[in-house]
Design a protein around this motif. Structure first.
Motif: not given
Length: 272
Positions: A31-32, A48-52, A90-96, A181-182
């Motif tokens: 799911y994440l 969003l969740t994949h980066m955690f 940080y979040i912007s780079c993760g989304l990018g 991807m995680v």
């Protein structure tokens, strides 16, 4: 050594909680983690969740290296930027990172499908094929995928014959669509770029090469290595379970934001 800053501390805690939780409830990965957008397991929140999320405990180095880098580079940046600006970056780079990796996956899948282009399969038909269960044990097999393809051709493309080459192309593309991807690596690469912008002469070390290298040289070389590795694994079949283009995507978005902020003399403004 820079004291840990508030947002970095919170990010460390969230990542560790996600990691422990996903080991206790492995279904969390379904799911994440971030799935390809033509996979029926894809959900918008995964961007969003994949980066955690991080690799299972058998590969514990994945989260350890990412969290160490988050602490080392993130605290310095948050100290100068303030918490709100840091978390935005940080979040912007993760989304990018997610955006570029998904785009590369799409391009790669389309190229893989070229030998089957004459079949004129629609997006909906490909979606049905990609989401067919063709796993036998721990491996994928084309024999389980073939009936679905033949059904679609019989119904929507009568008279069109399936060749071994086109079957192999669809089979390989379907496997590519199963990738996930995680990890925080994309966001971390954005932090590395920002660190090199702000502290270009800071000396950094490679674990297996204990020679100090200035950040303005170290970071571009690291990104270049990921770019070459990504091209090699995606288009030359060398194989890799590392999302190299996610690293490049995080770095690229980090570079764009840092360039824009510096150009607009925004580099030293804090968001508290």
């Amino acid at each position: 050594m820079m004291p840990i800053t508030p947002v970095v501390k919170q990010l460390l805690i969230i990542n560790i909680l996600f990691f422990v939780g996903s080991q206790l409830v492995p279904q969390a990965y379904d799911y994440l983690s971030l799935y390809y957008f033509d996979n029926d397991q894809f959900h918008f929140w995964q961007l969003l969740t994949h980066m955690f999320m991080h690799a299972p405990i058998s590969n514990i180095g994945h989260i350890m290296f990412n969290m160490f880098a988050l602490y080392m580079f993130g605290s310095s940046l948050e100290h100068f930027w303030g918490g709100k600006r840091f978390i935005f970056f940080y979040i912007s780079c993760g989304l990018g990172a997610a955006a570029l990796q998904l785009l590369i996956n799409y391009i790669s899948i389309q190229q893989t499908l070229e030998p089957a282009a004459y079949l004129n399969l629609s997006h909906r038909e490909l979606y049905e094929i990609f989401n067919t269960d063709f796993r036998q044990g721990t491996s994928y097999t084309s024999e389980l995928l073939l009936p679905k393809i033949e059904e679609i051709l019989r119904t929507g493309h009568p008279g069109v014959s399936l060749t071994q080459e086109s079957l192999s192309a669809i089979f390989n593309a379907a496997i590519e669509s199963k990738g996930v991807m995680v990890g925080a690596s994309g966001a971390i690469y954005g932090l590395l770029v920002a660190f090199a912008f702000m502290f270009p002469n800071a000396e950094m070390f490679i674990i297996f090469l204990p020679i100090p290298i200035k950040a303005k040289y170290f970071v571009p070389v690291l990104i270049g290595f990921d770019l070459v590795s990504g091209i090699s694994s995606t288009w030359f079949g060398t194989g890799s379970n590392i999302a190299h283009f996610a690293h490049v995507g995080g770095a690229l978005f980090g570079f764009i934001m840092m360039w824009y902020w510096r150009k607009n003399r925004f580099n030293h403004n804090r968001w508290n």
